[in-house]
Scaffold this active site. Sequence first.
Site, PDB file in Angstrom:
ATOM      1  N   LYS A   1      -1.924   8.775   9.760  1.00 49.39           N
ATOM      2  CA  LYS A   1      -2.750   9.507  10.723  1.00 49.39           C
ATOM      3  C   LYS A   1      -4.151   9.750  10.200  1.00 49.39           C
ATOM      4  CE  LYS A   1       1.081  12.212  12.674  1.00 49.39           C
ATOM      5  NZ  LYS A   1       1.588  13.583  12.770  1.00 49.39           N
TER       6      LYS A   1
ATOM      7  N   ARG B   1      11.117   1.802  -9.997  1.00 49.75           N
ATOM      8  CA  ARG B   1      11.625   2.361 -11.240  1.00 49.75           C
ATOM      9  C   ARG B   1      10.991   3.698 -11.587  1.00 49.75           C
ATOM     10  NH1 ARG B   1      11.511  -1.948 -15.031  1.00 49.75           N
ATOM     11  NH2 ARG B   1      11.543  -3.114 -13.109  1.00 49.75           N
ATOM     12  N   THR B   2       9.715   3.851 -11.369  1.00 45.85           N
ATOM     13  CA  THR B   2       9.072   5.107 -11.755  1.00 45.85           C
ATOM     14  C   THR B   2       9.521   6.238 -10.841  1.00 45.85           C
ATOM     15  OG1 THR B   2       7.196   3.839 -12.567  1.00 45.85           O
ATOM     16  CG2 THR B   2       6.869   6.183 -12.322  1.00 45.85           C
TER      17      THR B   2
ATOM     18  N   HIS C   1      -1.359   5.547 -17.080  1.00 45.90           N
ATOM     19  CA  HIS C   1       0.044   5.670 -16.698  1.00 45.90           C
ATOM     20  C   HIS C   1       0.706   6.394 -17.873  1.00 45.90           C
ATOM     21  CE1 HIS C   1       3.903   5.109 -15.072  1.00 45.90           C
ATOM     22  NE2 HIS C   1       3.961   3.810 -14.928  1.00 45.90           N
TER      23      HIS C   1
ATOM     24  N   ARG D   1       1.593   8.968  -7.671  1.00 44.22           N
ATOM     25  CA  ARG D   1       1.101   7.616  -7.962  1.00 44.22           C
ATOM     26  C   ARG D   1       0.130   7.258  -6.852  1.00 44.22           C
ATOM     27  NH1 ARG D   1       4.287   2.329  -9.826  1.00 44.22           N
ATOM     28  NH2 ARG D   1       4.058   3.552 -11.711  1.00 44.22           N
TER      29      ARG D   1
END
Lengths: 307, 307, 307
Positions: free
Chosen positions: B86, B58-59, B136, B108
Amino acid sequence: MRLTKKDLLGIQDLSVDEINLILDTAESFIEVSTREIKKVPTLRGKTIINLFMEPSTRTRTSFEIAGKRLGADTVNISATTSSVVKGETLIDMARNLEAMNPDVIVIRHNASGAPHMLAKLVKQSIINAGDGAHEHPTQALLDMMTIKARKGRIAGLRVAIIGDIAHSRVARSNIYGLTRMGAQVTVAGPATMLPRQIEQMGVTVHQHLEEAIKDVDIIMMLRIQTEREQQNIFPSLREYSRCFCLNRKNIRLAKDDALVMHPGPINRGVEIAPDIADGPASVILEQVTNGVAVRMALLYLLTGGKS
Amino acid sequence: MRLTKKDLLGIQDLSVDEINLILDTAESFIEVSTREIKKVPTLRGKTIINLFMEPSTRTRTSFEIAGKRLGADTVNISATTSSVVKGETLIDMARNLEAMNPDVIVIRHNASGAPHMLAKLVKQSIINAGDGAHEHPTQALLDMMTIKARKGRIAGLRVAIIGDIAHSRVARSNIYGLTRMGAQVTVAGPATMLPRQIEQMGVTVHQHLEEAIKDVDIIMMLRIQTEREQQNIFPSLREYSRCFCLNRKNIRLAKDDALVMHPGPINRGVEIAPDIADGPASVILEQVTNGVAVRMALLYLLTGGKS
Amino acid sequence: MRLTKKDLLGIQDLSVDEINLILDTAESFIEVSTREIKKVPTLRGKTIINLFMEPSTRTRTSFEIAGKRLGADTVNISATTSSVVKGETLIDMARNLEAMNPDVIVIRHNASGAPHMLAKLVKQSIINAGDGAHEHPTQALLDMMTIKARKGRIAGLRVAIIGDIAHSRVARSNIYGLTRMGAQVTVAGPATMLPRQIEQMGVTVHQHLEEAIKDVDIIMMLRIQTEREQQNIFPSLREYSRCFCLNRKNIRLAKDDALVMHPGPINRGVEIAPDIADGPASVILEQVTNGVAVRMALLYLLTGGKS
């Protein structure tokens, strides 16, 4: 003429007029993808979400290209990167997506009926991009478009569908569509791959490929899910191939101008011999090209466009 | 008025005026997502990178839609498909992205402070889309926007936040924002889920949901990380649910016109009863809608837009 | 002047004039990424498919940003989300993508020669974004662009390439390009990492970094694939680092104005000391910036643009 449906959930729901409307609109979009500038502003400012809960290259890419060529914004969500890992239900995810005001949600899901559930829940248009073993309506539409483009009609043609009929959403959608459009449909496959009472769908059933494709206009080969080999649905790929692989020998039983179709991805040498897949009767890649046009047509019609 | 910050890292850094600027700008963007053509050319030619090192539907989708509706180009990078496999450090990845001249990097990350480190390193605007158990901020902004839209104000309201306060970045950002904007905030949760010295954040603490939600205007339920059940933070989901699930009985303790909020995805029957999640007091889906508008506002303001 | 090639498969195929054409065109695109509005409509209505069968952040992102800044539609396909899981061959996937009428297919694949196979099969332009240990031509082009921008020329420069020459597509493409453009190239690395008969590529070979970088204008460090440590190609990272890490001491052997380059992602302290990677001689981030411009140039030239 407009499509009055909110959603495209299955071929079973479509009338002959609706199918013709979609095919004719798709035909008019074919040209866009051949232009120097392959883009029209028809869906500018529309948001299309591709929600794919099963892996897919071609169908997701086809929808994404269709949306972009119409000028829409496309957003991809795949199961592996989504919050489904957090245990969210599909219902809650759909409601959340709805709240972001997309115009169309394209969904592929391994559960039959998932798109129908969504369609009831949310106000946006839902397009079924394949639900379990139930329906894959855009595949059947692009198949019918390909047949019509090559043969000039669908009514009266003889079509054989060969393979794992029981587990194939492609087979189901095509049986609904082709019989409704007036084609005569024959199916063949190993006994374990033929659903019971399949005749009630209006098709004739054979156990052998040779009987099924005799004098047909169209041979539609289904993809074998090779991962099912483990499940004893059929003895072995080798055994399957021996009986149900379309090859240069058995194809002679069909009409001289018969077309060979396959929804892809193909298992070369399992359900179809390489020289047949790549041969002059094959329209497999035309199916892919037409897929973009059919999806453009649906995105256009479902967002209020008229032919 | 303009936002003079380069980045949006947390609510803790924001003044009342800055919060009001963001909320007012977001309010003006709500309308774009309801138009026939949901697109304005405001950020045409801007590049927004969504760098998601934790799974999220959703974000990420909300930011992507926000960017596209403003006409920006959006590029998604997720941890699973990235060169993090990597062994590249986040610092080097950030410097590399910077060298491609994006305008905004949305990040995020499961490490608290990751966005702050990036903000110091790179010249572009960084938006924190959730960092570990820290902040957040876009969630708190969309929550405040939702409250203000429904209640006309934030100051003076009584807000209860219920659940795993200690591990919730949503709780922290909301506590910073709501107290700054003049709300009275109460928290409740199992003892193992209440951080020590939480009172120093300006909230009152209860051990029982019933005490916390008494006469409140807003009930904000947090998502339980069911995967923590293994970690002995709480005895069992069943036990948790018995004490801290918002249901039709205990909700009567709140004001009659109390709003129910949840950042999603919800665990139905764990922290919130299904009939409450879907009931008339719930503004959960309005939160999602407002999320797109808040993110549009931030992308606009951080790239130099003024209200 | 136009690029008459259909594809960009490797530097080995390019003439001096073609390399200069690409570098000059890239130079002219640098400015676009520094504008307020970083977008030109040059490739509007073109479809670019980024087909990445190996994980990559920077190269995929660089191509995606390059395409979007030219106004093209970009579609990403990664191996993990694709129908490769269904066992489809690369050939069939390519033909299917071709049938959707993209203009350019960018491909990264772990098999050497995969892009060449595609280029023969499909009518669209193929860009090799790295194929096995064979070539990575866009990397060499951005490296040459960076050298030319800093040194004003390539011909006559002395360039050392250090590390795992045998397994590096970056090394191969740069050796082809730099020698063709008139640079003198020296390579060094552990004996197990030097391909036999490497001298036939027109380079001089040393076993020690110190000999190789003596009086050079350019030091190009390669990334060590740390995952190869298991394979006994070199004794240990520690041992490798002791002999082949570029640091503040050994760098003095190069010219005073020598440039340090690295294709990234870097292993700090393995092949390059952090203070060298971040120091004044390093042009590592300029390489990344130039990478977007080189890819814009190629997308432009391969779709028919002229300089």
